[in-house]
Write a protein that holds these residues in place. Structure first.
Motif, PDB file in Angstrom:
ATOM      1  N   LYS A  29       0.813  -1.239   0.121  1.00 39.10           N
ATOM      2  CA  LYS A  29      -0.021   0.079   0.097  1.00 39.10           C
ATOM      3  C   LYS A  29       0.838   1.256   0.225  1.00 39.10           C
ATOM      4  O   LYS A  29       0.359   2.328  -0.609  1.00 39.10           O
ATOM      5  CB  LYS A  29      -0.888   0.163   1.381  1.00 39.10           C
ATOM      6  N   CYS A  80      -4.680  -8.133  -2.692  1.00 40.75           N
ATOM      7  CA  CYS A  80      -3.630  -7.819  -1.547  1.00 40.75           C
ATOM      8  C   CYS A  80      -2.373  -6.908  -2.226  1.00 40.75           C
ATOM      9  O   CYS A  80      -1.755  -6.098  -1.440  1.00 40.75           O
ATOM     10  CB  CYS A  80      -2.914  -8.978  -1.042  1.00 40.75           C
ATOM     11  N   GLY A  81      -2.209  -6.889  -3.466  1.00 37.79           N
ATOM     12  CA  GLY A  81      -1.152  -6.045  -4.101  1.00 37.79           C
ATOM     13  C   GLY A  81       0.479  -6.789  -3.758  1.00 37.79           C
ATOM     14  O   GLY A  81       1.259  -6.049  -4.371  1.00 37.79           O
ATOM     15  N   VAL A 231      -6.385  -5.229   4.168  1.00 36.04           N
ATOM     16  CA  VAL A 231      -7.152  -5.146   3.132  1.00 36.04           C
ATOM     17  C   VAL A 231      -8.641  -5.344   3.485  1.00 36.04           C
ATOM     18  O   VAL A 231      -9.491  -4.848   2.894  1.00 36.04           O
ATOM     19  CB  VAL A 231      -6.707  -6.285   2.016  1.00 36.04           C
ATOM     20  N   PRO A 234      -9.449  -1.644   6.259  1.00 32.93           N
ATOM     21  CA  PRO A 234      -8.323  -0.682   6.262  1.00 32.93           C
ATOM     22  C   PRO A 234      -8.652   0.474   7.332  1.00 32.93           C
ATOM     23  O   PRO A 234      -7.535   1.028   7.636  1.00 32.93           O
ATOM     24  CB  PRO A 234      -8.382  -0.072   4.938  1.00 32.93           C
ATOM     25  N   ILE A 243      -0.095  -0.322   8.883  1.00 38.94           N
ATOM     26  CA  ILE A 243       0.195   0.652   7.699  1.00 38.94           C
ATOM     27  C   ILE A 243       1.460   1.688   8.048  1.00 38.94           C
ATOM     28  O   ILE A 243       2.492   1.913   7.720  1.00 38.94           O
ATOM     29  CB  ILE A 243      -0.761   1.716   7.483  1.00 38.94           C
TER      30      ILE A 243
END
Length: 257
Positions: A29, A80-81, A231, A234, A243
């Motif tokens: 993120k 999820c990236g 995810v 958030p 984060i």
């Protein structure tokens, strides 16, 4: 060059997998290219990233035995990236099969060199036992991130892990060091946890991350939906804490020699 970190603690139930998948999602993120390696035959980190371990055509097992490359076996966890080098029960068999192979403790390290330029971070979710699989993770890593609860028994487990890291450093991997201790499942209302947290900071100083992961229901619920909490929700306190931890990791790694 990718920075490779094991998420490890020889004590079970301290949130290693939760830490791995949420840190991976948090790093993604904040713009980092991430590969998450599931080194546990239970495959919880794989499932927690939205990938069904039973459907894996290629897994970490194939990579360790030289039957596939990391690039061939890694899958993108779309929601999820980050990419996942997944695991399932097959991986348990690798313990026995690795014994007969050359450079058995460095199979993962050698495999990861081929994708060194493709990622900023490689996070390895280690099983709680010191096995040939865990040794592969420690030999491949630049450092270890230790998630731990602020309880007295956790301090004993930490001493065991530090001794293990010293042994691996001396015999197999001169780059290996403890990057930091992450306080997880933290409840500031419990006096004992505050006391242990203070002891950690007193004894380990700046090795203790500033970020603290609170005990959070949404983080606990997320795996049942096949997602990291970052995810899944958030806005949850635990997700925001991860984060913040991801940002702290990036800052800390930028300061490393």
């Amino acid at each position: 060059m990718a920075k490779i970190f094991c998420i490890a603690n020889q004590k079970g139930g301290v949130g290693k997998t939760t830490t791995t998948v949420n840190l991976a999602a948090g790093l993604a993120k904040v713009g980092q290219r991430v590969l998450m390696v599931d080194l546990d035959p239970q495959g919880n980190a794989t499932m927690g990233s939205g990938i069904n371990k039973r459907d894996l055509a290629l897994s970490l097992y194939d990579v360790l035995l030289g039957q596939a490359s990391v690039a061939q076996a890694a899958l993108l966890a779309d929601a999820c990236g980050y990419h996942v080098l997944g695991a399932n029960r097959e991986l348990a068999g690798a313990e026995v099969e690795l014994v007969e192979l050359p450079q058995r403790e460095k199979r993962l390290k050698l495999a990861l060199t081929a994708v060194d330029a493709d990622y900023d971070f490689v996070l390895i979710d280690c099983p709680p036992s010191l096995s040939m699989l865990t040794l592969n993770g420690l030999c491949a890593a630049h450092g270890v991130v230790v998630p731990m609860q602020c309880e007295y028994f956790a301090l004993e487990g930490l001493a065991d892990l530090v001794n293990t890291i010293k042994q691996v450093h001396a015999n197999h991997n001169r780059d290996l060091k403890v990057i930091g201790l992450l306080r997880v499942m933290f409840d500031p209302r419990i006096t004992l946890q505050q006391q242990v947290s203070d002891q950690l900071k007193e004894r380990f100083g700046d090795k203790v991350f500033d970020s603290v992961i609170p005990r959070n229901v949404r983080l606990a619920e997320a795996p049942s939906y096949g997602l990291p909490g970052v995810v899944f929700d958030p806005a949850a306190r635990g997700s925001k804490a991860f984060i913040d931890f991801a940002r702290e990791m990036v800052r800390r790694i930028d300061r490393l020699p």
